[in-house]
Design an enzyme around this catalytic site. Sequence first.
Site, PDB file in Angstrom:
ATOM      1  N   ASN A   1      18.589  25.619  64.887  1.00  0.00           N
ATOM      2  CA  ASN A   1      19.557  24.874  65.400  1.00  0.00           C
ATOM      3  C   ASN A   1      20.163  25.086  66.780  1.00  0.00           C
ATOM      4  OD1 ASN A   1      19.371  23.083  63.070  1.00  0.00           O
ATOM      5  ND2 ASN A   1      20.887  24.342  61.980  1.00  0.00           N
TER       6      ASN A   1
ATOM      7  N   ASN B   1      19.191  33.042  63.526  1.00  0.00           N
ATOM      8  CA  ASN B   1      20.084  33.955  63.423  1.00  0.00           C
ATOM      9  C   ASN B   1      19.725  35.453  62.860  1.00  0.00           C
ATOM     10  OD1 ASN B   1      21.627  31.855  64.655  1.00  0.00           O
ATOM     11  ND2 ASN B   1      22.804  31.913  62.936  1.00  0.00           N
TER      12      ASN B   1
ATOM     13  N   ASN C   1      26.461  35.194  49.087  1.00  0.00           N
ATOM     14  CA  ASN C   1      27.905  35.304  49.254  1.00  0.00           C
ATOM     15  C   ASN C   1      28.616  34.966  47.885  1.00  0.00           C
ATOM     16  OD1 ASN C   1      28.313  32.594  49.493  1.00  0.00           O
ATOM     17  ND2 ASN C   1      28.856  32.795  51.642  1.00  0.00           N
TER      18      ASN C   1
ATOM     19  N   THR D   1      27.535  39.637  49.036  1.00  0.00           N
ATOM     20  CA  THR D   1      28.201  39.984  50.264  1.00  0.00           C
ATOM     21  C   THR D   1      29.608  39.245  49.773  1.00  0.00           C
ATOM     22  OG1 THR D   1      27.645  37.795  51.293  1.00  0.00           O
ATOM     23  CG2 THR D   1      26.212  40.041  51.683  1.00  0.00           C
TER      24      THR D   1
ATOM     25  N   ALA E   1      27.441  33.856  61.896  1.00  0.00           N
ATOM     26  CA  ALA E   1      26.546  34.563  61.832  1.00  0.00           C
ATOM     27  C   ALA E   1      26.473  35.964  61.330  1.00  0.00           C
ATOM     28  CB  ALA E   1      25.902  34.509  62.946  1.00  0.00           C
ATOM     29  N   ALA E   2      27.728  36.292  60.496  1.00  0.00           N
ATOM     30  CA  ALA E   2      27.941  37.864  60.117  1.00  0.00           C
ATOM     31  C   ALA E   2      26.902  37.933  58.939  1.00  0.00           C
ATOM     32  CB  ALA E   2      29.436  37.724  59.433  1.00  0.00           C
ATOM     33  N   GLY E   3      26.858  36.925  58.130  1.00  0.00           N
ATOM     34  CA  GLY E   3      25.790  36.879  57.040  1.00  0.00           C
ATOM     35  C   GLY E   3      24.428  37.296  57.436  1.00  0.00           C
ATOM     36  N   ASP E   4      24.135  36.392  58.595  1.00  0.00           N
ATOM     37  CA  ASP E   4      22.891  36.330  58.888  1.00  0.00           C
ATOM     38  C   ASP E   4      22.413  37.710  59.634  1.00  0.00           C
ATOM     39  OD1 ASP E   4      22.493  33.875  58.297  1.00  0.00           O
ATOM     40  OD2 ASP E   4      23.161  32.776  60.165  1.00  0.00           O
TER      41      ASP E   4
ATOM     42  N   HIS F   1      26.161  46.610  57.359  1.00  0.00           N
ATOM     43  CA  HIS F   1      27.583  46.503  57.637  1.00  0.00           C
ATOM     44  C   HIS F   1      27.978  46.753  59.185  1.00  0.00           C
ATOM     45  CE1 HIS F   1      28.909  45.519  53.537  1.00  0.00           C
ATOM     46  NE2 HIS F   1      29.048  46.796  53.347  1.00  0.00           N
TER      47      HIS F   1
HETATM   48  P1  ADP Z   1      28.496  34.636  54.759  1.00  0.00           P
HETATM   49  O1  ADP Z   1      29.147  34.852  56.266  1.00  0.00           O
HETATM   50  O2  ADP Z   1      27.133  34.326  54.734  1.00  0.00           O
HETATM   51  O3  ADP Z   1      29.452  34.050  53.838  1.00  0.00           O
HETATM   52  P2  ADP Z   1      30.054  37.198  54.364  1.00  0.00           P
HETATM   53  O4  ADP Z   1      31.343  36.468  54.614  1.00  0.00           O
HETATM   54  O5  ADP Z   1      30.113  37.580  52.924  1.00  0.00           O
HETATM   55  O6  ADP Z   1      28.688  36.437  54.468  1.00  0.00           O
HETATM   56  O7  ADP Z   1      29.740  38.514  55.047  1.00  0.00           O
HETATM   57  C1  ADP Z   1      28.445  38.981  54.987  1.00  0.00           C
HETATM   58  C2  ADP Z   1      28.680  40.699  55.591  1.00  0.00           C
HETATM   59  O8  ADP Z   1      29.212  40.700  57.195  1.00  0.00           O
HETATM   60  C3  ADP Z   1      29.710  41.491  54.979  1.00  0.00           C
HETATM   61  O9  ADP Z   1      29.137  42.397  53.964  1.00  0.00           O
HETATM   62  C4  ADP Z   1      30.105  42.377  56.001  1.00  0.00           C
HETATM   63  O10 ADP Z   1      29.155  43.315  56.313  1.00  0.00           O
HETATM   64  C5  ADP Z   1      30.175  41.571  57.177  1.00  0.00           C
HETATM   65  N1  ADP Z   1      31.536  41.004  57.409  1.00  0.00           N
HETATM   66  C6  ADP Z   1      32.113  39.732  57.048  1.00  0.00           C
HETATM   67  N2  ADP Z   1      33.249  39.473  57.548  1.00  0.00           N
HETATM   68  C7  ADP Z   1      33.768  40.836  57.792  1.00  0.00           C
HETATM   69  C8  ADP Z   1      34.999  41.340  58.332  1.00  0.00           C
HETATM   70  N3  ADP Z   1      36.227  40.469  58.540  1.00  0.00           N
HETATM   71  N4  ADP Z   1      35.233  42.324  58.801  1.00  0.00           N
HETATM   72  C9  ADP Z   1      34.195  43.232  58.852  1.00  0.00           C
HETATM   73  N5  ADP Z   1      32.755  42.967  58.297  1.00  0.00           N
HETATM   74  C10 ADP Z   1      32.604  41.595  57.894  1.00  0.00           C
END
Ligand code: ADP
Length: 303
Positions: free
Chosen positions: A9, A41, A182, A218, A248-251, A275
Amino acid sequence: KLVILGSVNADHILNVAHFPLPGETISGNQFQMVFGGKGANQAVAAGRCGANISFLACLGNDDIGKKAKAQLITDNIDTNSIELIDDVATGVALIFVNQQGENVIGIHAGANGRLDTNYVQRHGNIIKEADALLMQLESPLDSVLKAAEIAKQENVQVILNPAPAQALPDELLSLVDIITPNETETEYLTGIKVIDDESAQQAADVLHHKGIKTVIITLGSRGVWISEKNSQGCIVPAFKVKAVDTIAAGDTFNGALITALLEGQSMMPAIKFAHAAAAIAVTRAGAQPSVPWRHEVDTFLTS
Ligand code: ADP
């Protein structure tokens, strides 16, 4: 060799003081167009982390599509299977972000919707020759299923990041080796709300019973719950960082995790690597601009 199948996207992000009401026009204070889409991503995360990765995706044969493809090449991704389609626009996300950092998002799937079972069939050989196939749910579900079937026939490992949240047929889940939902996605898939270790394990067990060997739930800043079939799961905590946004943390986690596993790292070090990559991503704004390169992850882990 890693194959990722998924969405691209063009994220159009407008920062506003407050969300416009029906009929209202407001001026934003900052605008950016950045590339996103869960598939892209994750491909960018894997590419920047050093994976040997092919990305299966559909783009519009328009300016944005051509730019997106050129960008993916600079991110160390084999784009030979990406198709540029004439009569459809590249996928678009229209995103308002307010002062509180909340967002409202409208998505036009566009060319992502053309990633149909015929496309999957056309590129079946790439899947068959892979070591692992990583997918998400921004592509048509029957295409995800078809790709998983092709992979399974050739013993290619299937990893599913079941996002965005939706319930899934057992037929698909039975083909998955590693799943990475998640908390919201876990509830859609299992009906179980993850509130503590016990409920996390219960949810993981539901997914194990559907045939999935490895369940990684996650948990945002808390890390992940990792559970292997027939053994007790545990938490692997995330790194503590100052979050800017978690886009994009999860990605990033998914792309980095598979990269580490394909390098032969065992599960615990691979999760720590993922992580670290995701922690760097949350300290930076936006989707793909926030995804780190390998040397940044390695430096983070040794500092
Ligand atoms: P999504 O973004 O798909 O909902 P999550 O929020 O569960 O996924 O986050 C996925 C991963 O990103 C976590 O397991 C961790 O490694 C990292 N992460 C997300 N938020 C944080 C944060 N506030 N601090 C540190 N790591 C984070």
